[in-house]
Enzyme design. Structure first.
Site, PDB file in Angstrom:
ATOM      1  N   LEU A  48       0.864  -1.174   0.000  1.00  0.00           N
ATOM      2  CA  LEU A  48       0.000   0.000   0.000  1.00  0.00           C
ATOM      3  C   LEU A  48       0.905   1.230   0.000  1.00  0.00           C
ATOM      4  O   LEU A  48       1.824   1.324   0.812  1.00  0.00           O
ATOM      5  CB  LEU A  48      -0.889   0.033   1.246  1.00  0.00           C
ATOM      6  CG  LEU A  48      -2.280  -0.597   1.201  1.00  0.00           C
ATOM      7  CD1 LEU A  48      -2.999  -0.333   2.515  1.00  0.00           C
ATOM      8  CD2 LEU A  48      -3.106  -0.081   0.040  1.00  0.00           C
ATOM      9  N   ASP A  49       0.636   2.176  -0.892  1.00  0.00           N
ATOM     10  CA  ASP A  49       1.427   3.402  -0.944  1.00  0.00           C
ATOM     11  C   ASP A  49       1.281   4.175   0.362  1.00  0.00           C
ATOM     12  O   ASP A  49       0.267   4.059   1.061  1.00  0.00           O
ATOM     13  CB  ASP A  49       0.967   4.287  -2.106  1.00  0.00           C
ATOM     14  CG  ASP A  49       1.168   3.620  -3.454  1.00  0.00           C
ATOM     15  OD1 ASP A  49       2.131   2.843  -3.590  1.00  0.00           O
ATOM     16  OD2 ASP A  49       0.365   3.877  -4.372  1.00  0.00           O
ATOM     17  N   PRO A  50       2.273   5.023   0.703  1.00  0.00           N
ATOM     18  CA  PRO A  50       2.160   5.841   1.917  1.00  0.00           C
ATOM     19  C   PRO A  50       0.895   6.701   1.946  1.00  0.00           C
ATOM     20  O   PRO A  50       0.337   6.931   3.016  1.00  0.00           O
ATOM     21  CB  PRO A  50       3.423   6.705   1.868  1.00  0.00           C
ATOM     22  CG  PRO A  50       4.416   5.873   1.126  1.00  0.00           C
ATOM     23  CD  PRO A  50       3.609   5.153   0.079  1.00  0.00           C
ATOM     24  N   ALA A  52      -1.941   5.879   0.819  1.00  0.00           N
ATOM     25  CA  ALA A  52      -3.119   4.999   0.879  1.00  0.00           C
ATOM     26  C   ALA A  52      -3.242   4.436   2.287  1.00  0.00           C
ATOM     27  O   ALA A  52      -2.238   4.215   2.970  1.00  0.00           O
ATOM     28  CB  ALA A  52      -2.994   3.860  -0.128  1.00  0.00           C
TER      29      ALA A  52
END
EC number: 5.4.99.25
Length: 311
Positions: A48-50, A52
């Protein structure tokens, strides 16, 4: 001859389904959980991206052997697209690369959704973990390179418009492995003639785990105030889900203690009776509710391919 070093930490195994907060990287989250649980080993099933938030399944110990089964599972995201700008990262973090004063109507958005349902072709973002000639695309992008990332097929089972204003639209998507929601926002913006990027993104489901399984990081960190190591670790362990839960999509057999011992030694066991499962290339066996092995069922036998320690 030197003795092999004993692994640091506890041999705890199972899944911790973290509700990852914003501005917290997936690798950082795994490190934090590994430290909190004093685990020997930890890994996650799907970055998960930062920017997100939401579900980040983290495997502890032997559960890391089941990560591929969770990685392959369906996922559900809730996301917001901001219209009018396309960005280098396809989310709020990047620089604006294209802009438009045009804004889509709700009718135009709804009319577009069938184009993004089913098996679709998608080019991953420039800032992604895709490997190009052995290097991560995001590393090349950070160095200012524009890389040619080939399109790939992904599957979208459901894409629903939840609400819309002139500048924003909220969606929910259920999709398969490898789907980039950021690419979806970028491509929809181009098709609508107004450009777009992800303004918010939250993952709520990674099969077989649901929202009820998620644990906020703050709840885990709050347990640090418990001074007793034994009490603190027991409180943390209460959030851990059995390793075998990750395999619920596979056929399952329950085995006796004697059979479990044979499997642990790498030996097959005979499956008798009219209720014996049919042949299948993958199944899992448990003893007393604990995962003991993943293997195949063939010629009336369960043949272990991967064996797990039983606590």
């Amino acid at each position: 001859m030197s003795k092999p070093r004993k692994p640091k930490g506890r041999p705890i195994s199972g899944w911790l389904i973290l509700d990852k907060p914003l501005d917290f990287g997936s690798t950082e989250a795994v490190s934090k959980i590994k430290w909190l649980f004093k685990a020997q080993k930890a890994g996650h099933a799907g970055t998960l991206d930062p920017l997100a938030s939401g579900m980040l399944p983290i495997a502890l110990g032997d559960a890391t052997k089941t990560v591929p089964y969770v990685m392959d599972g369906r996922k559900i995201y809730e996301f917001t697209v901001a219209w009018g700008e396309e960005r280098s990262t396809d989310d709020l973090e990047g620089q604006v690369t294209h802009s438009s004063a045009e804004r889509p109507t709700e009718e135009a958005i709804r009319a577009l959704l069938p184009n993004y349902t089913g098996v679709i072709s998608q080019v991953p973002p420039q800032f992604s973990a895709i490997k190009i000639d052995g290097e991560r695309a995001y590393d090349l992008a950070r160095e200012g390179e524009t890389v040619d990332i080939p399109a790939r097929e992904v599957e979208v089972f459901r894409l629903t418009l939840l609400g819309a204003t002139p500048n924003l639209a909220q969606f929910e998507i259920e999709c398969g492995k490898g789907t980039y929601v950021r690419s979806l926002a970028r491509d929809m913006g181009r098709d609508l003639g107004c450009f777009g990027h992800i303004a918010s993104l939250r993952r709520t489901f990674v099969a077989p785990f649901g929202e009820d399984d998620m644990v906020p990081l703050a709840d885990l960190v709050a347990l640090e105030k418990i001074e007793s190591d034994e009490e603190r670790l027991a409180a943390l362990d209460a959030f851990v889900i059995e390793t075998g839960e990750a395999l619920s999509s596979l056929p399952h057999i329950a085995v006796s203690d004697d059979q479990a011992h044979r499997l642990k030694m790498g030996n097959p066991i005979i499956l008798r009776g009219r209720d014996a499962p049919l042949a299948t290339p993958e199944a899992y066996a448990t003893t007393r509710g604990k995962l003991i092995a993943i293997g195949e069922i063939a010629e009336g036998e369960f043949r272990p391919k991967r064996v797990f320690a039983v606590g």
